[in-house]
Design an enzyme around this catalytic site. Structure first.
Site, PDB file in Angstrom:
ATOM      1  N   LYS A 121      -9.448 -30.901 -55.449  1.00 10.55           N
ATOM      2  CA  LYS A 121     -10.477 -31.907 -55.150  1.00 10.55           C
ATOM      3  C   LYS A 121     -10.102 -33.195 -55.864  1.00 10.55           C
ATOM      4  O   LYS A 121      -9.905 -33.217 -57.088  1.00 10.55           O
ATOM      5  CB  LYS A 121     -11.811 -31.405 -55.692  1.00 10.55           C
ATOM      6  CG  LYS A 121     -12.921 -31.414 -54.670  1.00 10.55           C
ATOM      7  CD  LYS A 121     -14.171 -30.880 -55.324  1.00 10.55           C
ATOM      8  CE  LYS A 121     -15.309 -30.914 -54.350  1.00 10.55           C
ATOM      9  NZ  LYS A 121     -16.566 -30.584 -55.017  1.00 10.55           N
TER      10      LYS A 121
HETATM   11  C1  E4P Z   1     -19.395 -30.541 -53.012  1.00 12.53           C
HETATM   12  O1  E4P Z   1     -18.195 -30.459 -52.945  1.00 12.53           O
HETATM   13  C2  E4P Z   1     -20.101 -31.132 -54.157  1.00 12.53           C
HETATM   14  O2  E4P Z   1     -19.614 -30.511 -55.302  1.00 12.53           O
HETATM   15  C3  E4P Z   1     -21.586 -30.914 -54.091  1.00 12.53           C
HETATM   16  O3  E4P Z   1     -21.987 -30.635 -52.772  1.00 12.53           O
HETATM   17  C4  E4P Z   1     -22.403 -31.997 -54.729  1.00 12.53           C
HETATM   18  O4  E4P Z   1     -23.757 -31.700 -54.543  1.00 12.53           O
HETATM   19  P1  E4P Z   1     -24.928 -32.394 -55.382  1.00 12.53           P
HETATM   20  O5  E4P Z   1     -25.081 -33.793 -54.881  1.00 12.53           O
HETATM   21  O6  E4P Z   1     -26.135 -31.559 -55.082  1.00 12.53           O
HETATM   22  O7  E4P Z   1     -24.516 -32.355 -56.829  1.00 12.53           O
END
Ligand code: E4P
Length: 214
Positions: free
Chosen positions: A83
């Site tokens: 990521k």
């Molecule tokens: C996905 O890859 C992210 O880690 C996640 O969906 C972020 O979600 P949040 O905005 O609820 O922290």
């Protein structure tokens, strides 16, 4: 539409995989910090449970250090996806990792221009954060629709992961729009299954069944 679980919690991941509907997992530093386990062993365990891609985020800020982290994480298992945040350094990292055949998930996408640039750099996935856009009175799912349209226009193969999913409607809209993947917290996954009429119907069937001579 593929379903990823947005969690680093082993119990949740095990349950999701047992249900037979989880195709992958996304983690981030905040999710990892909630677990009382060392980072690398935790990722190793997750990759051994999940039969699909597991996103692991780099936390360094410059190109060289991000590449170093990415190479370390990619060695953990074949299903690790790196990521990478969307910024100038991130684009260079995506290009380099794509040249090395290491898959990337571009995170913190809040505009369709960011998604297009990530795809052009060679990203395997882009993750628009719909809930966080809705939180500031924006239109998170509108962004997903835009990215789908742009990727369709140019036959771009980068897959779209709808992220920051907060409720079942985000999930249903993602499927209606034809998003490739929705990554959902375990709490949302459970809500997708619940329906009061199913519960009422089941109760009635079982009550009537008691009256049947067996
Ligand atoms: C996905 O890859 C992210 O880690 C996640 O969906 C972020 O979600 P949040 O905005 O609820 O922290």
């Amino acid at each position: 539409m593929k379903i990823f679980l947005d969690t680093a919690n082993i119990e949740e991941i095990k349950k999701g995989v047992e249900y037979g509907i989880v195709n992958g997992v996304t983690t981030n530093p905040s999710l990892i910090s909630r677990e009382n386990q060392g980072f690398l062993p935790l990722i190793k365990e997750i990759t051994s449970i999940v039969p699909g891609p597991v996103s692991v985020e780099v936390t360094a800020k410059n190109f060289e250090e991000m590449i170093e982290q990415a190479k370390t994480y990619a060695k953990i298992s074949e299903n690790v996806v790196i990521k990478v945040p969307i910024n100038m350094e991130g684009l260079k990292v995506i290009k380099k990792l794509s040249d090395l055949n290491i898959k990337t998930n571009t995170t913190l996408i809040f505009s369709s221009s960011q998604a297009l640039l990530a795809a052009k750099a060679g990203a395997s996935y882009v993750s628009p954060f719909v809930g966080r856009i809705d939180d500031i009175s924006g239109d998170g799912m509108g962004l997903v629709q835009e990215i789908i349209q742009i990727f369709d226009n140019y036959s771009i193969e980068t897959e779209i992961i709808v992220a920051s999913v907060r409720h079942p409607l985000h999930f249903v809209q993602s499927a209606l729009m034809g998003a490739d993947i929705a990554t959902v917290p375990f709490s949302t996954l459970s809500k997708l299954l619940n329906h009061p009429l199913t519960d009422i119907g089941m109760e009635k069937f079982l009550k009537d069944w008691e009256k049947v001579e067996k």
